[in-house]
Write a protein that holds these residues in place. Structure first.
Motif, PDB file in Angstrom:
ATOM      1  N   SER A  71       0.698  -1.229  -0.100  1.00 50.89           N
ATOM      2  CA  SER A  71       0.068  -0.082  -0.100  1.00 50.89           C
ATOM      3  C   SER A  71       0.809   1.320  -0.085  1.00 50.89           C
ATOM      4  O   SER A  71       0.214   2.319  -0.003  1.00 50.89           O
ATOM      5  N   SER A  74       0.262   4.059  -2.671  1.00 49.26           N
ATOM      6  CA  SER A  74      -0.929   4.759  -2.430  1.00 49.26           C
ATOM      7  C   SER A  74      -1.055   5.533  -1.116  1.00 49.26           C
ATOM      8  O   SER A  74      -1.448   6.798  -1.074  1.00 49.26           O
ATOM      9  N   HIS A 112      -3.739  -0.718   9.145  1.00 50.40           N
ATOM     10  CA  HIS A 112      -3.281  -1.923   8.644  1.00 50.40           C
ATOM     11  C   HIS A 112      -2.630  -2.851   9.657  1.00 50.40           C
ATOM     12  O   HIS A 112      -3.019  -3.979   9.543  1.00 50.40           O
ATOM     13  N   THR A 127      -2.773  -5.189   2.927  1.00 52.27           N
ATOM     14  CA  THR A 127      -2.037  -4.107   2.204  1.00 52.27           C
ATOM     15  C   THR A 127      -2.671  -3.771   0.929  1.00 52.27           C
ATOM     16  O   THR A 127      -2.340  -2.745   0.297  1.00 52.27           O
ATOM     17  N   GLY A 130      -5.438  -1.894   1.396  1.00 49.77           N
ATOM     18  CA  GLY A 130      -5.099  -0.383   1.479  1.00 49.77           C
ATOM     19  C   GLY A 130      -4.647   0.342   0.292  1.00 49.77           C
ATOM     20  O   GLY A 130      -4.793   1.298   0.143  1.00 49.77           O
ATOM     21  N   MET A 131      -4.064  -0.695  -0.465  1.00 50.55           N
ATOM     22  CA  MET A 131      -3.296   0.015  -1.705  1.00 50.55           C
ATOM     23  C   MET A 131      -4.758   0.785  -2.641  1.00 50.55           C
ATOM     24  O   MET A 131      -4.796   1.773  -3.047  1.00 50.55           O
ATOM     25  N   TRP A 134      -6.678   3.734  -0.351  1.00 55.26           N
ATOM     26  CA  TRP A 134      -5.874   5.080  -0.307  1.00 55.26           C
ATOM     27  C   TRP A 134      -5.751   5.508  -1.625  1.00 55.26           C
ATOM     28  O   TRP A 134      -5.796   6.815  -1.685  1.00 55.26           O
TER      29      TRP A 134
END
Length: 387
Positions: A71, A74, A112, A127, A130-131, A134
């Motif tokens: 992530s 991002s 995370h 993650t 999360g990528m 975000w």
């Protein structure tokens, strides 16, 4: 000669990539007709690769635990977008924006870390999510547009230089030259102190002549760098930031209980837990730290571009991961150093810069970097089998 050969055999993981970096530098210096080591290009290498080295330092801790973080690119874009909105749209002071952005990064990393450490969801999945999260929020905040410009004081962090650029001797910046000498003396003192402590407690030390040889090589490299910077605009502020960060994280990983717990967690999680290591807390802190360094990299990238863009940070996670593996970190966790990650980042940076100077297309650059990464991991696997 036998002692030198044995030293390199016993430390092939640490020294292999350093020799590879030297070889790549010499190769591109020849292929580019001497452009690579020109003062302006050395300065560009520092400024262009600062974000990679920052991310690689944080990524190393994640890889030491046997995981990765997809992530970070991002998060870099997201933090850049948040800081741009605060400064440009809301008129928030620069110092408060920087502090707020770092807190936002830590919150993202803690988000995370909570799911990875306490909910036991694989880091790859968390993650990866999360990528997407975000990057999507970055697009929402910026509404798909670029936001700029920033104040000069904010840009100075990633594109400014130390004061005293006009103090010169023979066209060379005096402060840069003095900085090289001071750093050299500090490095030599630290090496001798470490050697003395090892001898005091009965640990094996390398022969004195080999120690002096290592010190001489590093001091020459330090002063060549500061000499090149002195011939241009002096020492970039971001270089001071990098040196401080490398020193802090080298100390954390090698001299603190937390650092030993990170290595123990990556080496064998069950054994570490049975030994009293609070593995969940360690994992949580590792990813919180990754968020903090991603935020720092986001501020550096935004300041250098003087803009926040929706596509900022694209593929940064791959550069950070590749830097760690090229620098000797093990994909299974528990093995790797901050210095190794920095060396790996420099290998990637020199490859990018050298191929760009030569006019190699971006497509071929990606392919060549992929081959270098594969070769580094192959080298690591072979070295493991031999040992």
């Amino acid at each position: 000669m036998n002692q030198l050969t044995n030293y390199f055999k016993n430390n092939i993981r640490q020294n292999g990539m350093v020799l590879a970096l030297v070889f790549i530098m010499v190769l591109f210096q020849i292929l580019t007709g001497g452009i690579l080591f020109r003062p302006m290009n050395v300065n560009n290498l520092v400024l262009q690769n600062a974000y990679v080295l920052i991310l690689a330092t944080g990524m190393l801790l994640a890889i030491l635990t046997g995981n990765i973080d997809l992530s970070v690119g991002s998060v870099v874009a997201f933090v850049g977008a948040v800081s741009a909105v605060m400064m440009v749209n809301w008129g928030v002071p620069v110092w408060l924006t920087i502090i707020s952005a770092l807190i936002v990064g830590m919150a993202v990393g803690a988000f995370h870390g909570y799911f990875i450490a306490y909910m036991r969801i694989p880091a790859f999945i968390v993650t990866l999510a999360g990528m997407l999260i975000w990057r999507g929020l970055t697009m929402v905040i910026l509404k798909g547009q670029t936001l700029s410009p920033f104040e000069k004081s904010f840009q100075a962090m990633s594109a400014g230089y130390l004061p005293g650029r006009d103090i010169t001797i023979g066209g060379l910046n005096v402060i840069s030259l003095l900085a090289g000498l001071v750093i050299s003396l500090v490095f030599a003192a630290m090496v001798f102190k470490s050697r003395k402590n090892k001898a005091k407690y009965g640990f094996e030390v390398i022969p004195m002549w080999l120690e002096l040889f290592k010190i001489a090589i590093v001091i020459i490299a330090i002063n060549l760098l500061t000499f090149s910077l002195a011939a241009y605009n002096g020492i970039p502020i971001v270089l001071i930031l990098l040196i401080g960060m490398i020193g802090i994280y080298t100390f954390i990983t090698q001299r603190t209980i937390f650092g030993r717990h990170v290595y123990a967690l990556g080496g064998n999680e069950k054994a570490a837990k049975l030994s009293g290591v609070k593995t969940k807390r360690v994992m949580f802190l590792v990813y919180t730290n990754m968020g903090l360094l991603s935020a720092l990299a986001g501020l550096v990238v935004a300041g250098r571009l003087n803009a926040a863009t929706p596509k900022a940070g694209t593929m940064f996670e791959l550069d950070a991961i590749a830097s760690c593996f090229i620098g000797g970190a093990s994909a299974s966790g528990g093995i790797g150093t901050v210095i190794g990650a920095i060396v790996g980042g420099l290998v990637m940076g020199v490859l990018n810069n050298g191929m760009s100077i030569m006019g190699v297309s971006v497509d071929w650059q990606q392919a060549i970097k992929g081959l270098v990464l594969l070769g580094a991991v192959f080298f690591d696997v072979v070295a493991k089998k031999k040992s």
